[in-house]
Motif scaffolding. Structure first.
Motif, PDB file in Angstrom:
ATOM      1  N   PHE A  92     -25.896  19.651  -9.709  1.00 47.83           N
ATOM      2  CA  PHE A  92     -25.422  20.051 -11.028  1.00 47.83           C
ATOM      3  C   PHE A  92     -24.703  18.911 -11.755  1.00 47.83           C
ATOM      4  O   PHE A  92     -24.900  18.695 -12.946  1.00 47.83           O
ATOM      5  N   MET A 102     -27.991  23.369 -18.570  1.00 47.14           N
ATOM      6  CA  MET A 102     -28.365  24.365 -17.575  1.00 47.14           C
ATOM      7  C   MET A 102     -29.135  25.523 -18.205  1.00 47.14           C
ATOM      8  O   MET A 102     -28.977  25.831 -19.384  1.00 47.14           O
ATOM      9  N   ALA A 138     -19.268  20.684 -13.332  1.00 48.43           N
ATOM     10  CA  ALA A 138     -19.604  20.387 -11.939  1.00 48.43           C
ATOM     11  C   ALA A 138     -18.969  19.109 -11.408  1.00 48.43           C
ATOM     12  O   ALA A 138     -19.245  18.720 -10.279  1.00 48.43           O
ATOM     13  N   THR A 171     -30.826  24.485 -12.874  1.00 47.97           N
ATOM     14  CA  THR A 171     -31.106  23.265 -13.647  1.00 47.97           C
ATOM     15  C   THR A 171     -32.552  23.209 -14.116  1.00 47.97           C
ATOM     16  O   THR A 171     -32.842  22.678 -15.179  1.00 47.97           O
ATOM     17  N   GLN A 305     -23.628  21.381  -6.355  1.00 44.10           N
ATOM     18  CA  GLN A 305     -22.963  20.491  -7.298  1.00 44.10           C
ATOM     19  C   GLN A 305     -23.426  19.054  -7.134  1.00 44.10           C
ATOM     20  O   GLN A 305     -23.386  18.278  -8.081  1.00 44.10           O
TER      21      GLN A 305
END
Length: 400
Positions: A92, A102, A138, A171, A305
């Motif tokens: 992320f 996102m 993130a 994503t 992340q």
């Protein structure tokens, strides 16, 4: 989406959340338009009229039901399909840094993670934790500071359901961390999992983002696959008002990992997200001679992340290094041999006072300590309609 539709979505979201999270009174007053100019502080609510507990409870239930229904309708209408960042990403944080926005399925938060959403949205501390993490995009150190202030099992459960189990936020890009694990430090060939059994204190840490929490006690027990490690550590609140006690188990396998370079592989769950790690034992003493027992461990890991790495030192007693200059010298020598800089060690505080422990955001008493502001309601939209707000350059979780 037309600007008017977007404004209507945010307005309805703000009205619903304000209705849900206002202090219960018998006179229910909704905020008046225009909502998009309401970033200033709310005026104090009118004094509550006398009412029975049953009526107050009914109003709270109705208010919460209205909030969830309104938010669900508004956000379903505003779902956004974002173009992923170009190429592959490591998670992320990398995706966000490359300009990716996102993708979110607004209905997922309520249809598939409804119980977790209700539990978190009805608690101001948990809801502020969500908006805090949304502002971090993130970035790990920022996220850790959010957990230090707002962390709770409610927030963990919401993140676990929405990000991992049901993938309400994704994503849309390919994640590839294989190269990250190729550059591994040189492990000791003499290590066996039984070397770690029993209780150890983590006394030195290398990466301030992950390794330096206070009161780190690890207890290893043998399993058919390798080891289970029960981990205790504390996350201190930035205002020095106490700490959030963490207690979880990670599962370790006696295997070298896909690259064949690890001492063990590890899987666990922390802050609501699953992590996978490869551990590399860089130095050790069995304690049989003059040198006290220790283990020097480096690791590489990843969550949704992104990847991370660090190192730490285990000893059997919390003050072993302070009592033995020879032990400190041996650890520093082993660190240098593996390419680590001993001057970067943090000293982990294992004094562990009993007072001050909290379960932030988990109950009405703790949750009532946080007060929602209008900006929290607007910032919540970033989770459901990514790209709504620009990333703040100077965001500070301690000033929320």
């Amino acid at each position: 989406m037309a600007r008017a539709s977007r404004a209507a979505c945010v307005a309805l979201l703000a009205a619903a959340a304000a209705c849900s999270l206002a202090r219960p009174t018998c006179a229910l007053r909704l905020p008046q338009p225009p909502l998009l100019r309401a970033r200033a502080a709310l005026a104090p609510p009118p004094p509550p009229e006398a009412c029975t507990p049953a009526l107050a409870a009914a109003l709270r239930a109705a208010r919460h039901a209205l909030a969830l229904a309104a938010v669900a309708v508004a956000l379903q209408a505003s779902a956004l399909a974002a173009d992923p960042a170009p190429g592959t990403v490591s998670g992320f944080a990398d995706y966000s840094s490359k300009g990716g926005v996102m993708k979110a399925d607004p209905s997922c938060f309520f249809d598939k993670c409804g119980a977790q959403t209700k539990d978190c949205f009805s608690n101001p501390s948990c809801l502020k934790g969500i908006t805090c993490l949304g502002n971090c995009r993130a970035e790990q150190l920022c996220a850790t500071r959010c957990f230090a202030r707002f962390g709770s099992e409610k927030l963990n459960a919401w993140l676990s359901c929405t990000l991992e189990e049901q993938k309400c936020v994704t994503t849309g890009a390919t994640v590839d961390n294989s190269a990250f694990y190729e550059a591994a430090p040189p492990r000791l060939r003499t290590f066996t999992p039984s070397d770690l059994e029993g209780r150890w204190y983590k006394v030195r840490g290398y990466n301030a983002k992950y390794d330096c929490y206070p009161c780190q006690v690890n207890e290893f027990s043998r399993t058919p696959a390798g080891l289970d490690n029960r981990i205790l550590f504390r996350v201190l609140k930035e205002d020095a008002s106490g700490f959030w006690q963490n207690d979880f188990v990670e599962h370790m396998k006696d295997e070298p990992g896909p690259q064949g370079k690890a001492s063990m592989t590890v899987e666990g769950k922390m802050f609501g997200l699953t992590f996978n790690e490869q551990w590399y034992i860089l130095g050790e003493s069995d304690g049989a001679g003059a040198l006290p027992a220790y283990r020097l461990v480096a690791y590489k890991g990843d969550t949704q992340q992104g990847p991370y790495e660090g190192a730490f030192v285990y000893t059997r007693t919390a003050d072993a290094i302070e009592r033995s200059p020879a032990l400190k010298a041996a650890i520093d020598d082993a660190a240098r041999a593996a390419g680590l800089d001993p001057t970067l060690w943090c000293v982990i505080d294992n004094a562990c006072p009993a007072a001050g422990g909290t379960v932030a955001g988990a109950g009405s008493v703790e949750g009532a300590k946080e007060k929602l502001e209008w900006k929290d309601i607007f910032e919540l939209a970033e989770w459901f309609r990514p790209g709504t707000l620009a990333k703040p350059a100077d965001f500070d979780p301690s000033k929320m």
